[in-house]
Motif scaffolding. Structure first.
Motif: not given
Length: 540
Positions: A394-398, A312-319, A323-328, A262-263
């Motif tokens: 991430i856990a809560v959104q999962t 993608a939506a979760i990682i965009k929001g929390i980071s 952060y770059q979404v993992a592809q594998g 966030q900073n």
């Protein structure tokens, strides 16, 4: 810990990107010796400063100042000399002959020689309780002193990542005198040959060092020779993100590790601050699924959960988009990353529903949770109390995404000891963490069936995956000396893991460092993206 949050985090070689300065380093200008650098770490303080006895992501930050490595990674990924001047590898890959650099001394006065390199024995000694170094050199069989400057190392099986691993700070060299005469002191006060000498460790607060005045054997990739520029170095532990960032903004510290996402935008916009970041190679931050028991012993249920989560939506929001979404199952900075598989893990809740139907979970109870033979589709996720806030989000959104397709994920909060005990015996359905290292051999560490924890051995296969085809691919990749063949094997292994779905890979873990512009020459060690202070100097 290197990967624990049901068990731990952490790191290896990588592609370093710099937000300030070229080549993955901070600043420029003419170096000026002197001064004290105060560097703030997050709360992942090692429990032991022996480089061979810890697996914390902060481990190399605290040990690399005092301990040098056998080899160094060039910016292009090539392995270059450091404490080893040269080496030869036998045709069968079983014998490595190292010719060592002359003139190196440990800070207690003991000499660097072939007998000192036999510290490899210290790494695998059960008394060291090595959670990492011993696993990395598991194929090490024995060694033979050829002469004072030459050591012949024998492996039990060919091991292609051997030199890569020897470049990591976790395998830095410790004084042979200390190992022999006072091994009990290494955790608290390791003695190495590095550019700094440890002064004091105040647990929970800081570690201080002073410059090694006789140092003159920096790595091939260093920007200068001779002693470090800094008079002193202080590593301060500030676990709270806000506290760490505010300490930088106020000038209380000169630089911070793991800049809060966030900073980051504020750091980049501030003319008085610089920024460095690297994606840590190895395994992405993931939620592992325990494949050894229901419900995730059914691959269709694992695949369904993977498809149900909009990563993608979760990682965009929390980071905050950082952060770059993992592809594998390896990060994009890892040598051997299969870029051709990008996009194969897709968000598709309709597919998730079809997979659960096919697995027999067709009925639903009054809460909308799927049932089969009167049993609810429930999975338990024990979470350590020190779980980072972002991962909890991430856990809560999962959990919410899983509920929409009829899977009930129960988030539990037992004590740290209870989480550890449950992890050891496999009493969980989900676990969290990452494992960073500088080769795709991380897949063997995380998913080979030989690494499932047993009463006799602590393994890192938290998914408890056992797949004969995958085991064969990973072992063959470890043993081959042909680079093209190794790449093909790792590509096939990564494709196989996408089929097996033993985890939900969320993001490629970055290491963002922010610093005051008065800090120059701050960089990352290429073998493990960890802050490196040998070339660092302060414009005072």
């Amino acid at each position: 810990m290197r990967r624990r949050h049901v068990a731990a985090i952490v790191v290896g070689a990588g592609l370093v990107s710099a937000g300030c300065g070229g080549g993955g380093t901070s600043g420029g200008g003419t170096p000026k010796p002197g001064g004290t650098l105060v560097f703030a770490e997050n709360g992942q303080e090692p429990t032991c400063l022996d480089p061979h006895g810890n697996a914390s992501s902060d481990g190399p930050v605290t040990t690399v100042p005092v301990s040098d490595s056998l080899v160094w990674f060039g910016a292009d990924g090539t392995i270059r000399p450091w404490l080893a001047d040269s080496w030869k590898v036998s045709r069968d890959g079983l014998t490595y002959t190292f010719v060592l650099r002359k003139g190196v001394r440990f800070s207690d006065g003991s000499s660097w020689n072939a007998a000192a390199l036999q510290a490899l024995e210290h790494m695998r000694d059960p008394a060291t309780k090595s959670p990492l170094a011993a696993a990395y050199i598991a194929p090490y069989k024995d060694s033979k002193v050829v002469d004072d400057d030459t050591l012949q190392v024998h492996l039990s099986t060919p091991y292609s990542p051997f030199l890569d691993i020897l470049g990591q700070g976790y395998l830095g060299m410790i004084s042979p005198k200390q190992i022999k005469e006072a091994p009990q002191t290494i955790c608290e006060h390791p003695i190495g040959s590095g550019p700094f000498i440890l002064d004091k460790w105040v647990k929970g607060q800081s570690i201080t060092y002073h410059r090694n005045p006789g140092y003159d054997w920096g790595p091939a990739g260093a920007r200068h020779t001779g002693p470090a520029y800094l008079d002193k170095l202080e590593i301060r532990f500030l676990g709270e993100d806000g506290t760490r960032y505010n300490a930088l903004a106020s000038g209380e510290v000169d630089a911070i590790d793991f800049t809060p996402p966030q900073n980051v935008a504020d750091v980049k916009a501030d003319p008085d601050l610089g920024f460095l970041s690297a994606i840590r190679p190895g395994h992405p931050m993931s939620f592992w699924l325990n494949t050894s028991r229901a419900p995730f012993n059914d691959v269709r249920v694992r695949q369904a959960l993977l498809a149900a989560v909009d990563r993608a939506a979760i990682i965009k929001g929390i980071s905050f988009g950082q952060y770059q979404v993992a592809q594998g199952f390896v990060t994009s900075s890892t040598p051997g990353y299969a870029s051709g598989l990008a996009g194969r893990i897709a968000y598709d809740p309709a597919k998730a529903g079809r997979l659960l139907d096919a697995a027999g979970w067709t009925a639903r109870d009054s809460d909308g949770i799927r049932t089969k033979n009167g049993r609810r589709l429930t999975a338990y996720f024990p979470i350590d109390p020190t779980f980072p806030a972002q991962r909890m989000q991430i856990a809560v959104q999962t959990q919410a995404a899983a509920k929409k397709v009829g899977i009930d994920i129960r988030l539990q909060t037992p004590s740290t000891q209870q989480v550890s005990d449950r992890t050891r015996v496999g009493d969980y359905d989900l676990a969290s963490g990452l494992w960073a290292t500088n080769t795709a051999d991380v897949l063997w560490i995380e998913y080979d069936s030989a690494n499932i924890t047993t009463p006799k051995r602590q393994g890192q296969n938290v998914a408890r995956l056992s797949d004969g085809k995958l085991d064969g691919l990973l072992q063959a990749a470890r043993e081959t000396t042909d680079q093209a063949e190794r790449t093909a094997l790792y590509n096939e292994a990564q494709a196989r893991l996408i089929e097996l779905a033993p985890a939900i890979p969320f993001y490629d873990d970055p290491r963002p460092v922010a610093f005051k512009k008065r800090v120059h020459g701050l960089s990352f060690t290429p073998a493990y993206p960890s802050p490196y202070f040998y070339d660092t100097w302060l414009d005072r």
